[in-house]
Write a protein that holds these residues in place. Structure first.
Motif, PDB file in Angstrom:
ATOM      1  N   ARG A  25      -8.861  13.010   4.184  1.00  0.00           N
ATOM      2  CA  ARG A  25      -8.736  13.813   5.366  1.00  0.00           C
ATOM      3  C   ARG A  25      -7.953  13.867   5.989  1.00  0.00           C
ATOM      4  O   ARG A  25      -6.664  12.703   6.333  1.00  0.00           O
ATOM      5  CB  ARG A  25      -9.823  13.148   7.074  1.00  0.00           C
ATOM      6  N   PRO A  26      -7.316  15.256   6.849  1.00  0.00           N
ATOM      7  CA  PRO A  26      -6.214  15.167   7.119  1.00  0.00           C
ATOM      8  C   PRO A  26      -6.116  15.263   9.094  1.00  0.00           C
ATOM      9  O   PRO A  26      -6.948  14.700   9.363  1.00  0.00           O
ATOM     10  CB  PRO A  26      -5.413  17.035   6.872  1.00  0.00           C
ATOM     11  N   PHE A  27      -4.739  14.473   8.596  1.00  0.00           N
ATOM     12  CA  PHE A  27      -4.743  13.734   9.969  1.00  0.00           C
ATOM     13  C   PHE A  27      -3.269  13.999  10.608  1.00  0.00           C
ATOM     14  O   PHE A  27      -1.925  14.128   9.807  1.00  0.00           O
ATOM     15  CB  PHE A  27      -4.720  12.139  10.075  1.00  0.00           C
ATOM     16  N   ARG A  28      -2.745  13.981  11.756  1.00  0.00           N
ATOM     17  CA  ARG A  28      -1.540  14.221  12.395  1.00  0.00           C
ATOM     18  C   ARG A  28      -1.139  12.417  12.602  1.00  0.00           C
ATOM     19  O   ARG A  28      -1.723  12.372  13.350  1.00  0.00           O
ATOM     20  CB  ARG A  28      -1.810  15.234  13.625  1.00  0.00           C
ATOM     21  N   ALA A  29       0.100  12.882  12.553  1.00  0.00           N
ATOM     22  CA  ALA A  29       1.207  11.583  13.505  1.00  0.00           C
ATOM     23  C   ALA A  29       1.970  11.924  14.127  1.00  0.00           C
ATOM     24  O   ALA A  29       2.869  12.473  13.988  1.00  0.00           O
ATOM     25  CB  ALA A  29       1.345  10.985  12.061  1.00  0.00           C
ATOM     26  N   TYR A  30       2.003  11.445  15.169  1.00  0.00           N
ATOM     27  CA  TYR A  30       2.887  11.564  16.198  1.00  0.00           C
ATOM     28  C   TYR A  30       3.964  10.319  16.714  1.00  0.00           C
ATOM     29  O   TYR A  30       3.212   8.996  16.851  1.00  0.00           O
ATOM     30  CB  TYR A  30       2.063  11.650  17.575  1.00  0.00           C
ATOM     31  N   SER A  31       5.217  10.466  16.615  1.00  0.00           N
ATOM     32  CA  SER A  31       5.890   9.236  17.316  1.00  0.00           C
ATOM     33  C   SER A  31       6.900   9.295  17.801  1.00  0.00           C
ATOM     34  O   SER A  31       7.684  11.060  18.362  1.00  0.00           O
ATOM     35  CB  SER A  31       7.385   9.296  15.812  1.00  0.00           C
TER      36      SER A  31
END
Length: 99
Positions: A25-31
Motif C-alpha cells: 500500500r502506498p504511504f506518505r512519509a513526512y520528516s
C-alpha cells in the motif's frame, strides 16, 4: 495414412503456480527534522554550552565573593574562548546537520 496430433508445450506441462501479485500500500512519509527545534539538541553543542555557562557562573560567583583578581583572569580567558567556541560550534552544527 494416420493423422498425427500435435501438442503445444503449455498443454503438456501445466504452468507453475504463481502467487497473486501483492503490491504494498502506498504511504506518505513526512520528516519534520529540519523544522524541529529538537534537532538542535546535539550532545556536542549542549556540552560546549554547558561548559561555557558553568564558567560564566563561576565568574559571577567569584565577583560576588570579592575575588576580583581571579575574576579578571577568567574574564581575559573567556574573552578569547567564547567567540572561538561559539563559531566552532556553529560550524560543527551546520557541517553535521542535514537539511
Amino acid at each position: 495414412m494416420r493423422k498425427t496430433k500435435g501438442f503445444t508445450f503449455p498443454k503438456i506441462f501445466p504452468p507453475p503456480h504463481k502467487p497473486p501479485l501483492m503490491r504494498p500500500r502506498p504511504f506518505r512519509a513526512y520528516s519534520f527534522v529540519p523544522f524541529s527545534p529538537f534537532a538542535m539538541l546535539d550532545p556536542t553543542i549542549l556540552t560546549l554550552g554547558g561548559i561555557i555557562l558553568g564558567i560564566a557562573l563561576i565568574e559571577r560567583i567569584l565577583e560576588r565573593w570579592g575575588v576580583i583578581d581571579l575574576m579578571d583572569q577568567f574574564a581575559k580567558v573567556m574573552r578569547f574562548i567564547l567567540p572561538v567556541t561559539f563559531y566552532s560550534a556553529l560550524i560543527y552544527f551546520f557541517a553535521t546537520f542535514m537539511f
